[in-house]
Design an enzyme around this catalytic site. Structure first.
Site, mmCIF file in Angstrom:
data_model
loop_
_atom_site.group_PDB
_atom_site.id
_atom_site.type_symbol
_atom_site.label_atom_id
_atom_site.label_comp_id
_atom_site.label_asym_id
_atom_site.label_seq_id
_atom_site.Cartn_x
_atom_site.Cartn_y
_atom_site.Cartn_z
ATOM 1 N N HIS A 36 -34.026 42.444 15.398
ATOM 2 C CA HIS A 36 -33.223 43.539 15.044
ATOM 3 C C HIS A 36 -33.539 44.601 13.902
ATOM 4 O O HIS A 36 -33.461 45.814 13.738
ATOM 5 C CB HIS A 36 -31.427 43.202 14.701
ATOM 6 C CG HIS A 36 -31.510 42.824 13.466
ATOM 7 N ND1 HIS A 36 -31.060 41.481 13.018
ATOM 8 C CD2 HIS A 36 -31.247 43.525 12.100
ATOM 9 C CE1 HIS A 36 -31.046 41.568 11.778
ATOM 10 N NE2 HIS A 36 -30.880 42.380 11.366
ATOM 11 N N ASP A 64 -33.178 36.576 18.045
ATOM 12 C CA ASP A 64 -33.350 37.682 16.880
ATOM 13 C C ASP A 64 -34.563 37.491 16.063
ATOM 14 O O ASP A 64 -34.502 37.456 14.899
ATOM 15 C CB ASP A 64 -31.920 37.620 16.119
ATOM 16 C CG ASP A 64 -31.986 38.968 15.249
ATOM 17 O OD1 ASP A 64 -32.660 40.025 15.737
ATOM 18 O OD2 ASP A 64 -31.085 39.030 14.230
ATOM 19 N N SER A 121 -32.602 41.099 5.923
ATOM 20 C CA SER A 121 -32.725 40.656 7.168
ATOM 21 C C SER A 121 -34.197 40.389 7.422
ATOM 22 O O SER A 121 -34.952 41.245 7.261
ATOM 23 C CB SER A 121 -32.372 41.599 8.407
ATOM 24 O OG SER A 121 -30.834 41.617 8.405
#
Length: 215
Positions: A50, A80, A168
């Protein structure tokens, strides 16, 4: 720290304007990455899917604040995970001398209560460090794929080390400095504190290896 990078990208976003007509614009976003390998011509960096999904340009920032362009090598949306590559020819020699490939640990042997350190590009300001403990292992967490709308459930590590926007794709480390997880998300609610989640490195590593070997 020499094994961690900041990832800044530009992506095209489409949304309806005030009159209900679709319009597109360029948006900036930021994330983090972990140097997991290298060969004669490129550095290989693991991150979240992402972080790079929909990006039109990618820029990686290293420990000495120098930057280089990057390309997506492969993605695994259901996990992911993604790998991006940076050509060594686009990097300064001083930077090549400073960066290092991360040492991966064993997330399968983690015990609740062990110390944990999160490093990442929080809020796009550059690398920052937070500390906490492993709060839970094998925690089932569901998230929705923004592209397909599909709900995906993965078994993740839970930590109370602060995981903020921009973290992230960054590293969750044990007290030896070994990567035990790839930071992915946090639970955000006014009634909740300290619930961040990371992809266990023992589950991520085989997927990353496949993405690296893919032509």
């Amino acid at each position: 720290m020499p094994s961690l990078v900041a990832i800044n990208d530009t992506m095209t976003v489409e949304q309806n304007n005030f009159f209900g007509m679709p319009q597109t614009y360029q948006a900036q976003s930021s994330g983090s990455g972990i140097i997991v390998g290298q060969n004669d011509t490129e550095l290989l960096i693991a991150t979240n899917n992402h972080v790079v999904e929909g990006a039109t340009t990618l820029t990686v920032q290293f420990i000495d604040d120098s930057t280089a362009s990057a390309e997506v090598k492969g993605t695994a949306a259901s996990s992911d995970l993604a790998v991006v590559q940076v050509a060594k020819s686009s990097m300064q020699q001083d930077t090549l001398n400073q960066v290092k490939v991360a040492t991966l640990g064993d997330s399968d042997s983690l015990q609740v209560g062990e110390g944990a350190i999160a490093i990442g590009n929080a809020l796009g300001y550059g690398q920052s460090v937070t500390t906490g403990v492993i709060s839970a292992v094998n925690r089932s967490v569901s998230m929705q794929d923004e592209t397909t709308g599909e709900e995906i459930t993965n078994e993740l590590l839970q930590t109370d080390a602060a995981i903020n926007p921009g973290n992230s794709g960054g590293a969750l480390l044990n007290m030896k400095g070994e990567v035990i997880g790839i930071n992915e998300m946090k639970y955000s609610d006014t009634q909740v504190e300290g619930m961040g989640y990371s992809i266990p490195i023992s589950k991520a590593a085989p997927i990353i290896d496949r993405l690296i070997s893919r032509q």
